[in-house]
Design an enzyme around this catalytic site. Structure first.
Site, PDB file in Angstrom:
ATOM      1  N   ILE A 152      38.830  28.539  51.063  1.00  0.00           N
ATOM      2  CA  ILE A 152      39.861  28.131  50.992  1.00  0.00           C
ATOM      3  C   ILE A 152      39.613  27.100  49.621  1.00  0.00           C
ATOM      4  CG2 ILE A 152      42.091  28.069  50.336  1.00  0.00           C
ATOM      5  CD1 ILE A 152      42.145  28.960  53.668  1.00  0.00           C
ATOM      6  N   ASP A 171      32.783  17.295  53.142  1.00  0.00           N
ATOM      7  CA  ASP A 171      32.920  18.720  54.306  1.00  0.00           C
ATOM      8  C   ASP A 171      32.266  18.134  55.287  1.00  0.00           C
ATOM      9  OD1 ASP A 171      33.448  21.933  54.034  1.00  0.00           O
ATOM     10  OD2 ASP A 171      31.677  21.276  55.651  1.00  0.00           O
ATOM     11  N   ALA A 229      47.129  23.489  54.582  1.00  0.00           N
ATOM     12  CA  ALA A 229      46.515  23.799  55.530  1.00  0.00           C
ATOM     13  C   ALA A 229      46.344  24.529  56.819  1.00  0.00           C
ATOM     14  CB  ALA A 229      44.768  22.949  56.621  1.00  0.00           C
ATOM     15  N   ASP A 254      53.255  23.102  53.002  1.00  0.00           N
ATOM     16  CA  ASP A 254      52.873  24.992  53.943  1.00  0.00           C
ATOM     17  C   ASP A 254      52.808  24.598  55.451  1.00  0.00           C
ATOM     18  OD1 ASP A 254      53.690  27.795  53.165  1.00  0.00           O
ATOM     19  OD2 ASP A 254      51.328  27.799  53.581  1.00  0.00           O
ATOM     20  N   GLU A 259      56.786  24.417  63.939  1.00  0.00           N
ATOM     21  CA  GLU A 259      57.031  25.798  63.078  1.00  0.00           C
ATOM     22  C   GLU A 259      57.256  26.683  64.250  1.00  0.00           C
ATOM     23  OE1 GLU A 259      53.749  27.828  61.039  1.00  0.00           O
ATOM     24  OE2 GLU A 259      53.453  25.424  59.862  1.00  0.00           O
ATOM     25  N   HIS A 277      54.937  28.089  55.825  1.00  0.00           N
ATOM     26  CA  HIS A 277      53.615  28.868  56.431  1.00  0.00           C
ATOM     27  C   HIS A 277      53.126  30.055  55.220  1.00  0.00           C
ATOM     28  CE1 HIS A 277      50.583  28.729  59.123  1.00  0.00           C
ATOM     29  NE2 HIS A 277      50.822  28.973  58.388  1.00  0.00           N
ATOM     30  N   ILE A 278      53.265  30.334  54.088  1.00  0.00           N
ATOM     31  CA  ILE A 278      52.994  31.750  53.645  1.00  0.00           C
ATOM     32  C   ILE A 278      51.863  31.899  52.787  1.00  0.00           C
ATOM     33  CG2 ILE A 278      55.882  31.615  53.177  1.00  0.00           C
ATOM     34  CD1 ILE A 278      55.043  31.049  50.397  1.00  0.00           C
ATOM     35  N   GLY A 279      51.620  30.820  53.389  1.00  0.00           N
ATOM     36  CA  GLY A 279      49.655  30.686  52.307  1.00  0.00           C
ATOM     37  C   GLY A 279      48.947  32.157  52.142  1.00  0.00           C
ATOM     38  N   ALA A 280      49.427  32.637  53.661  1.00  0.00           N
ATOM     39  CA  ALA A 280      48.496  34.098  53.401  1.00  0.00           C
ATOM     40  C   ALA A 280      49.785  35.571  53.089  1.00  0.00           C
ATOM     41  CB  ALA A 280      48.040  34.417  55.048  1.00  0.00           C
TER      42      ALA A 280
END
Length: 302
Positions: A152, A171, A229, A254, A259, A277-280
């Site tokens: 991502i 990272d 994330a 998000d 939740e 939480h609509i990332g996907a």
């Protein structure tokens, strides 16, 4: 016949493909004891964010027919993997199918907070014309700092680069080969140098929040924070404090510690752009996720 429970639903094309492959598919949602009973009957379960496969659930189904648990998405933090393995269940996910969708939402939040799109949607519907109050900033020329550089983050980096942004990242695995146009840095340097900080890491329950008061203090005054994330990687109380004192100019969020969230202070904050939480949650991503789920199930040795 392989029995599949898609407890949080599944794209229609995937449901039809599984049935065509000879599977029996249940797309109803179950909770508690009812879920445990159902899981004993099926061979595979597919979940998204709503269902939590805890140690208690795996202990309850131990000895049942369940052999495969799939998280239809990137993170697997809502599945207790050690408990699943102990119960003889293979746990996996669909890591690449929703990368572009989540990256686009993160970019959307960046535009929203940079140009006050979220709050001006609210104030204009209240009959206010507050043009002078909402001077924004351009993304072009700004530095985007990525915490985590998985699929991502890499997708977002390419999109940000096309907009004229400088991209730096940190990272745990170090510098990532094939992305030399982006600068790998220590986490402290990313926090210190970025105008926009975007998070792309899982939530570690033992370690707790990755971004809290200490990390906010390291950032530039007037930084923008994006979290598409996982809930919990940002300390929400510390974020509200940073928004109130101006350390964080605005935030795009998000995902939340709980939740559905009950943090009304955060979601109603005038400096916050929020989504549930609509990332996907795009048609394209769900079709890709569904196709990956079908491959996982049809190629699994039950």
């Amino acid at each position: 016949m392989i029995k599949v429970l898609a407890n949080d639903g599944i794209d229609k094309s995937a449901e039809e493909a599984l049935k065509a492959a000879g599977c029996e598919v249940d797309t109803n949602h179950y909770d508690g004891a009812e879920l445990i009973a159902k899981l004993k009957e099926v061979n595979a379960v597919v979940i998204r964010s709503a269902t939590k496969l805890t140690a208690e659930i795996f202990e309850g189904i131990n000895g049942g027919n369940l052999k495969l648990a799939i998280r239809a998405g990137v993170g697997i933090d809502n599945i207790d993997i050690p408990a699943g393995e102990k119960a003889g269940v293979t746990v996996t996910n669909t890591p690449s199918a929703s990368s572009d969708s989540v990256a686009e939402l993160a970019l959307g939040h960046m535009f929203s907070v940079a140009r006050h799109i979220g709050i001006t949607n609210v104030t204009m519907r209240e009959g206010k014309w507050e043009k002078k109050n909402y001077k924004g900033v351009e993304l072009d020329g700004k530095t985007l700092g990525l915490i985590g550089f998985g699929r991502i983050a890499r997708s977002l980096a390419k999109k940000a680069e096309a907009l004229g942004m400088k991209v730096i990242y940190t990272d745990l695995l170090g510098k990532v080969a094939g992305y030399d146009q982006f600068k790998h840095c220590a986490k402290d340097d990313v926090l210190k140098d970025a105008d926009f900080v975007s998070l792309h890491i899982p939530f570690d329950k033992q370690a707790g929040a990755t971004i809290g008061s200490k990390e906010f203090a390291q950032m530039k005054d007037g930084v923008y924070l994006i979290n598409c994330a996982r809930g919990g990687v940002v300390d929400e109380a510390a974020l509200i404090t940073a928004l109130d004192n101006g350390k964080v100019a605005a935030a795009g969020i998000d995902v939340f510690e709980k939740e559905p969230t009950d943090n009304t202070v955060l979601i109603n904050h005038p400096k916050v752009s929020v989504t549930p939480h609509i990332g996907a949650s795009t048609g394209e991503a769900q079709k890709r996720i569904g196709a990956e789920v079908v491959d996982l199930i049809t190629n699994f040795s039950f």
